[in-house]
Design an enzyme around this catalytic site. Structure first.
Site, PDB file in Angstrom:
ATOM      1  N   CYS A  75     -16.255   1.502   0.327  1.00  0.00           N
ATOM      2  CA  CYS A  75     -15.078   0.659   0.562  1.00  0.00           C
ATOM      3  C   CYS A  75     -14.689   0.626   2.037  1.00  0.00           C
ATOM      4  O   CYS A  75     -14.014  -0.305   2.472  1.00  0.00           O
ATOM      5  CB  CYS A  75     -13.918   1.154  -0.284  1.00  0.00           C
ATOM      6  SG  CYS A  75     -13.501   2.870   0.049  1.00  0.00           S
ATOM      7  N   ARG A 113     -13.551  -8.783   0.762  1.00  0.00           N
ATOM      8  CA  ARG A 113     -12.124  -8.550   0.514  1.00  0.00           C
ATOM      9  C   ARG A 113     -11.346  -9.841   0.740  1.00  0.00           C
ATOM     10  O   ARG A 113     -10.439 -10.192  -0.020  1.00  0.00           O
ATOM     11  CB  ARG A 113     -11.584  -7.448   1.442  1.00  0.00           C
ATOM     12  CG  ARG A 113     -12.117  -6.049   1.185  1.00  0.00           C
ATOM     13  CD  ARG A 113     -11.603  -5.456  -0.107  1.00  0.00           C
ATOM     14  NE  ARG A 113     -10.148  -5.347  -0.135  1.00  0.00           N
ATOM     15  CZ  ARG A 113      -9.435  -4.359   0.404  1.00  0.00           C
ATOM     16  NH1 ARG A 113     -10.044  -3.346   0.988  1.00  0.00           N
ATOM     17  NH2 ARG A 113      -8.108  -4.338   0.326  1.00  0.00           N
ATOM     18  N   HIS A 128      -7.279   1.119  -6.636  1.00  0.00           N
ATOM     19  CA  HIS A 128      -7.442   0.171  -5.516  1.00  0.00           C
ATOM     20  C   HIS A 128      -8.047  -1.130  -6.099  1.00  0.00           C
ATOM     21  O   HIS A 128      -9.214  -1.430  -5.894  1.00  0.00           O
ATOM     22  CB  HIS A 128      -8.369   0.788  -4.463  1.00  0.00           C
ATOM     23  CG  HIS A 128      -8.301   0.142  -3.114  1.00  0.00           C
ATOM     24  ND1 HIS A 128      -7.514  -0.963  -2.836  1.00  0.00           N
ATOM     25  CD2 HIS A 128      -8.937   0.446  -1.951  1.00  0.00           C
ATOM     26  CE1 HIS A 128      -7.670  -1.287  -1.561  1.00  0.00           C
ATOM     27  NE2 HIS A 128      -8.519  -0.462  -1.007  1.00  0.00           N
ATOM     28  N   GLN A 141      -9.866  -3.829  -3.934  1.00  0.00           N
ATOM     29  CA  GLN A 141     -11.190  -3.360  -3.539  1.00  0.00           C
ATOM     30  C   GLN A 141     -12.189  -3.614  -4.674  1.00  0.00           C
ATOM     31  O   GLN A 141     -13.300  -4.111  -4.442  1.00  0.00           O
ATOM     32  CB  GLN A 141     -11.107  -1.853  -3.223  1.00  0.00           C
ATOM     33  CG  GLN A 141     -12.413  -1.261  -2.760  1.00  0.00           C
ATOM     34  CD  GLN A 141     -12.832  -1.810  -1.404  1.00  0.00           C
ATOM     35  OE1 GLN A 141     -12.064  -1.765  -0.462  1.00  0.00           O
ATOM     36  NE2 GLN A 141     -14.042  -2.331  -1.303  1.00  0.00           N
ATOM     37  N   ASP A 161     -17.320   7.061  -1.207  1.00  0.00           N
ATOM     38  CA  ASP A 161     -16.054   6.895  -0.474  1.00  0.00           C
ATOM     39  C   ASP A 161     -15.776   8.215   0.236  1.00  0.00           C
ATOM     40  O   ASP A 161     -16.442   9.231  -0.014  1.00  0.00           O
ATOM     41  CB  ASP A 161     -14.932   6.536  -1.478  1.00  0.00           C
ATOM     42  CG  ASP A 161     -13.590   6.261  -0.806  1.00  0.00           C
ATOM     43  OD1 ASP A 161     -13.565   6.039   0.421  1.00  0.00           O
ATOM     44  OD2 ASP A 161     -12.562   6.267  -1.514  1.00  0.00           O
ATOM     45  N   ARG A 163       0.885  -1.187   0.000  1.00  0.00           N
ATOM     46  CA  ARG A 163       0.000   0.000   0.000  1.00  0.00           C
ATOM     47  C   ARG A 163       0.905   1.214   0.000  1.00  0.00           C
ATOM     48  O   ARG A 163       1.660   1.424   0.951  1.00  0.00           O
ATOM     49  CB  ARG A 163      -0.913  -0.012   1.226  1.00  0.00           C
ATOM     50  CG  ARG A 163      -1.583   1.314   1.474  1.00  0.00           C
ATOM     51  CD  ARG A 163      -2.714   1.239   2.448  1.00  0.00           C
ATOM     52  NE  ARG A 163      -3.856   0.560   1.875  1.00  0.00           N
ATOM     53  CZ  ARG A 163      -5.074   0.553   2.405  1.00  0.00           C
ATOM     54  NH1 ARG A 163      -5.300   1.183   3.532  1.00  0.00           N
ATOM     55  NH2 ARG A 163      -6.061  -0.094   1.824  1.00  0.00           N
TER      56      ARG A 163
HETATM   57  N1   CP Z   1     -11.173  -0.406   2.054  1.00  0.00           N
HETATM   58  C1   CP Z   1      -9.928  -0.499   2.536  1.00  0.00           C
HETATM   59  O1   CP Z   1      -8.955  -0.670   1.794  1.00  0.00           O
HETATM   60  O2   CP Z   1      -9.824  -0.402   3.892  1.00  0.00           O
HETATM   61  P1   CP Z   1      -8.475  -0.247   4.724  1.00  0.00           P
HETATM   62  O3   CP Z   1      -7.930   1.113   4.393  1.00  0.00           O
HETATM   63  O4   CP Z   1      -8.888  -0.356   6.163  1.00  0.00           O
HETATM   64  O5   CP Z   1      -7.540  -1.324   4.315  1.00  0.00           O
HETATM   65  N1  NVA Z   2      -9.960   6.734  -1.136  1.00  0.00           N
HETATM   66  C1  NVA Z   2      -9.554   6.223   0.152  1.00  0.00           C
HETATM   67  C2  NVA Z   2      -9.743   4.739   0.189  1.00  0.00           C
HETATM   68  C3  NVA Z   2      -9.393   4.091   1.496  1.00  0.00           C
HETATM   69  C4  NVA Z   2      -9.564   2.604   1.470  1.00  0.00           C
HETATM   70  C5  NVA Z   2      -8.117   6.599   0.426  1.00  0.00           C
HETATM   71  O1  NVA Z   2      -7.290   6.516  -0.485  1.00  0.00           O
HETATM   72  O2  NVA Z   2      -7.824   6.979   1.562  1.00  0.00           O
END
Ligand code: CP
Ligand code: NVA
Length: 306
Positions: A265, A293, A130, A133, A225, A103
């Site tokens: 998400c 997930r 993502h 997701q 989101d 990430r």
């Molecule tokens: N939706 C998602 O990726 O959640 P986290 O940021 O908690 O991993």
């Molecule tokens: N758009 C959000 C998604 C988190 C899972 C972010 O990037 O923070």
């Protein structure tokens, strides 16, 4: 199958559908006695530059359910590109573990990791997209409606990383995609161009509007989101002033198809992009979506690793 899973746009509709079919099989298997020990002795390294609940837990549990292991590397731990170059980290980890999930802030960094590692690299969210997701989202939609073909999927809010992967999976699998967002928060033009190409191939439609009410008319899926993604915290107050007309509340949901499902998400900022009434209401699938997930990522891991 490709070495890495960096974007749903890298995969053909057939490959995506195969992964989703496998996710359904693995989910059934999991709930009827458990998965087979396909990953015995295999380890996934999980690199995080940002916080996570779902991604960290679901990847860790996916590995455990298949008799493998996962190791968490916190943002401070390896200093991706700071303490050490990404190319060196990739080559070192390739000798220790069987796959990497990362990430990152900059999408180029997960691409760089994949370039230099000899083992599979999975994108666990970047500023661009993502994809894990989106796989869980597609699985959730398919469980509810049987297929994505011909459905109307509307994303209300920021044209962000989650919206990009949703656009790409929708247009790959034949769903129509609409984005309702405020001026200044449009989706990246290059991501739209990719979506247009997939839509032409699958026969789906893409549309963009500033009007959330027009966008949800006939929608089978309403998706939202956070207004402020990780890394954009300095803009929180500015965004809080712009996004309220794009809140997913009961009034908006009432304009959609009577069987509409509401997706997010997560993490949700209740009272901002999503009201409690909708999040906990009869149309919401946010928790089954989060749980998917686990199953979607098992399928990705099995395709890359087993
Ligand atoms: N939706 C998602 O990726 O959640 P986290 O940021 O908690 O991993
Ligand atoms: N758009 C959000 C998604 C988190 C899972 C972010 O990037 O923070």
């Amino acid at each position: 199958m490709k070495k890495d899973f960096l974007a749903v746009s890298d995969y053909s509709p057939k490959e995506l559908q195969e992964m989703l079919d496998l996710a359904i099989d693995l989910k059934t298997e999991h709930f009827s006695g458990g998965n087979k020990p396909l990953f015995k002795g295999k380890v996934l390294a999980m690199i995080f530059q940002k916080p996570s609940l779902r991604t960290r837990m679901s990847f860790d549990m996916a590995m455990r359910h298949l008799d493998g292991d996962a190791l968490y590397l916190s943002p401070a731990e390896i200093g991706l590109g700071q303490r050490e170059s990404i190319a060196d980290i990739a080559r070192v980890l390739s000798g220790y573990v069987d796959a990497i999930m990362a990430r990152v802030f900059d999408h180029a960094h997960v691409v760089e990791l994949a370039k230099w590692s000899s083992i599979p690299v999975i994108n666990g969210l970047s500023d661009y997209n993502h994809p894990c997701q989106a796989m869980a989202d597609a699985l959730t939609i398919i469980e509810k409606f049987g297929s994505m073909k011909g459905l109307n999927v509307t994303f209300v809010g920021d044209g962000n990383n989650v919206a990009v992967s949703l656009l790409h999976i929708c247009t790959k699998l034949g769903a129509n995609f609409t984005l309702a967002c405020p001026e200044g928060y449009d989706m990246l033009p290059s991501a739209i161009e990719i979506g247009k190409k997939f839509a032409a191939e699958s026969g789906s439609k893409i549309s963009f509007t500033r009007d959330p009410y027009a966008a949800v008319e006939k929608a089978h899926v309403i998706y939202t989101d956070t207004w402020t993604s990780m890394g954009q915290e300095a803009e929180t107050e500015k965004r809080k002033a712009v996004f309220p007309p794009y809140q997913v509340n009961q009034k908006l949901v009432d304009e959609a198809d009577k069987d509409v499902i509401v997706m997010h998400c997560l993490p949700a900022h209740r009272g901002q992009e999503l009201t409690d009434e909708v999040a906990d209401g009869p149309h919401s699938v946010i928790f089954p979506q989060a749980h998917n997930r686990l199953h979607a990522q098992k399928a990705i891991l099995v395709k890359l690793l087993a």
